[in-house]
Design a protein around this motif. Structure first.
Motif, short mmCIF file in Angstrom:
data_model
loop_
_atom_site.label_atom_id
_atom_site.label_comp_id
_atom_site.label_asym_id
_atom_site.label_seq_id
_atom_site.Cartn_x
_atom_site.Cartn_y
_atom_site.Cartn_z
N GLY A 91 0.81 -0.98 -0.11
CA GLY A 91 0.07 -0.24 -0.02
C GLY A 91 0.85 1.26 -0.18
N LYS A 92 2.07 1.26 -0.03
CA LYS A 92 2.97 2.23 -0.23
C LYS A 92 3.67 2.38 -1.48
CE LYS A 92 5.09 0.76 3.57
NZ LYS A 92 6.16 0.77 4.45
N PRO A 93 3.69 3.43 -2.00
CA PRO A 93 4.52 4.02 -3.31
C PRO A 93 6.04 3.58 -3.15
CG PRO A 93 3.54 5.96 -2.70
CD PRO A 93 3.40 5.14 -1.70
N PHE A 94 6.68 3.01 -4.08
CA PHE A 94 8.12 2.78 -4.12
C PHE A 94 8.81 4.18 -3.98
CE2 PHE A 94 6.86 -1.00 -6.59
CZ PHE A 94 7.46 -1.97 -5.72
N ASP A 95 10.12 4.41 -3.35
CA ASP A 95 10.93 5.51 -3.31
C ASP A 95 11.68 5.68 -4.70
OD1 ASP A 95 13.42 3.95 -2.65
OD2 ASP A 95 12.56 4.16 -0.63
N ALA A 96 12.08 6.66 -4.79
CA ALA A 96 13.03 6.79 -6.02
C ALA A 96 14.19 5.82 -5.89
CB ALA A 96 13.33 8.24 -6.29
N HIS A 97 14.75 5.72 -4.83
CA HIS A 97 15.99 4.88 -4.83
C HIS A 97 15.72 3.29 -5.19
CE1 HIS A 97 18.45 7.80 -3.01
NE2 HIS A 97 17.56 8.33 -2.12
N THR A 98 14.53 2.82 -4.82
CA THR A 98 14.16 1.61 -5.07
C THR A 98 13.91 1.32 -6.61
OG1 THR A 98 13.27 1.27 -2.81
CG2 THR A 98 12.46 -0.12 -4.75
N ILE A 99 13.31 2.32 -7.25
CA ILE A 99 12.90 2.29 -8.53
C ILE A 99 14.22 2.43 -9.37
CG2 ILE A 99 11.90 3.74 -10.51
CD1 ILE A 99 9.88 2.36 -8.73
N ASN A 100 15.30 3.24 -8.71
CA ASN A 100 16.46 3.46 -9.53
C ASN A 100 17.13 1.98 -9.51
OD1 ASN A 100 18.61 4.84 -10.87
ND2 ASN A 100 19.50 5.09 -9.10
N ALA A 101 17.20 1.48 -8.20
CA ALA A 101 17.93 0.12 -8.39
C ALA A 101 17.17 -1.04 -9.19
CB ALA A 101 18.03 -0.56 -6.75
N LYS A 102 15.81 -0.99 -9.15
CA LYS A 102 15.05 -1.88 -10.03
C LYS A 102 15.58 -1.65 -11.48
CE LYS A 102 11.55 -3.23 -7.03
NZ LYS A 102 12.05 -4.50 -6.61
N LEU A 103 15.52 -0.45 -11.71
CA LEU A 103 15.83 0.13 -13.24
C LEU A 103 17.37 -0.10 -13.83
CD1 LEU A 103 15.04 1.76 -15.95
CD2 LEU A 103 16.26 3.75 -14.81
N HIS A 104 18.08 -0.27 -12.63
CA HIS A 104 19.39 -0.71 -13.09
C HIS A 104 19.56 -2.26 -13.23
CE1 HIS A 104 21.65 2.97 -12.92
NE2 HIS A 104 21.36 3.06 -11.75
N LYS A 105 18.68 -2.85 -12.43
CA LYS A 105 18.53 -4.38 -12.53
C LYS A 105 17.97 -4.71 -14.00
CE LYS A 105 16.84 -8.55 -9.94
NZ LYS A 105 16.09 -9.02 -8.83
N ALA A 106 16.94 -4.08 -14.28
CA ALA A 106 16.23 -4.32 -15.68
C ALA A 106 17.15 -3.93 -16.83
CB ALA A 106 15.04 -3.33 -15.75
N GLU A 107 17.69 -2.92 -16.78
CA GLU A 107 18.83 -2.38 -17.72
C GLU A 107 20.01 -3.57 -17.95
OE1 GLU A 107 18.64 2.24 -17.41
OE2 GLU A 107 19.87 1.25 -16.25
N GLY A 108 20.57 -4.21 -16.67
CA GLY A 108 21.46 -5.02 -16.76
C GLY A 108 20.89 -6.27 -17.43
N PHE A 109 19.83 -6.76 -17.23
CA PHE A 109 19.00 -7.95 -17.82
C PHE A 109 19.06 -7.71 -19.24
CE2 PHE A 109 15.64 -10.17 -19.66
CZ PHE A 109 15.79 -11.67 -19.20
N VAL A 110 18.58 -6.59 -19.70
CA VAL A 110 18.62 -6.24 -21.21
C VAL A 110 19.83 -6.16 -21.68
CG1 VAL A 110 17.81 -4.53 -22.96
CG2 VAL A 110 16.33 -4.92 -21.14
N GLU A 111 20.70 -5.75 -21.06
CA GLU A 111 22.23 -5.62 -21.79
C GLU A 111 22.73 -7.12 -21.89
OE1 GLU A 111 26.48 -3.77 -20.40
OE2 GLU A 111 24.47 -2.44 -19.93
N GLY A 112 22.56 -7.74 -20.93
CA GLY A 112 23.08 -9.19 -20.66
C GLY A 112 22.20 -10.13 -21.97
N VAL A 113 21.06 -9.91 -22.17
CA VAL A 113 20.50 -10.65 -23.28
C VAL A 113 20.88 -10.24 -24.69
CG1 VAL A 113 18.04 -11.18 -24.52
CG2 VAL A 113 18.32 -11.27 -22.02
#
Length: 121
Positions: free
Chosen positions: A95-117
């Protein structure tokens, strides 16, 4: 990641000028403003490879896929991504929005996945 930036512009572009088109534009068409035709530093073939990598991400982790799409297709800031994710499913993060730091960490994880593929293909 420059390829994701170019891919986001490619997704938003006018399909009539391309040899191929992105399936993500069909999904997000009513949610994304399209702009005037642009010249790209990414070819259709390269953009389709990125598109396939993002599709693999969607199959593995829907949240990371949403973050990638909101960042690179909708050009949202981290704060706006947090608000959008909260609107999509307010109960997702207790029930709480993600904070910007969490979004940033998840964005880096997603970018890493795409780069790896992309590096494997």
């Amino acid at each position: 990641m420059d390829k994701l930036v170019q891919w986001g512009r490619w997704v938003n572009s006018d399909n009539d000028m391309l040899g191929s088109y992105s399936s993500w534009l069909m999904i997000m068409r009513n949610n994304v403003q399209t702009s005037k035709p642009q010249r790209f530093s990414i070819t259709d073939d390269e953009a389709l490879l990125v598109d396939m990598a993002v599709a693999r991400l969607a199959a593995k982790n829907t949240l990371l896929w949403q973050i990638i799409c909101l960042k690179y297709i909708c050009c949202m800031s981290l704060r706006d991504i947090s608000k959008a994710l909260y609107q999509i499913d307010p109960q997702f993060n207790n029930g709480k929005p993600f904070d910007a730091h969490t979004i940033n960490a998840k964005l880096h994880k997603a970018e890493g996945f795409v780069e790896g593929v992309l590096s494997r293909d």
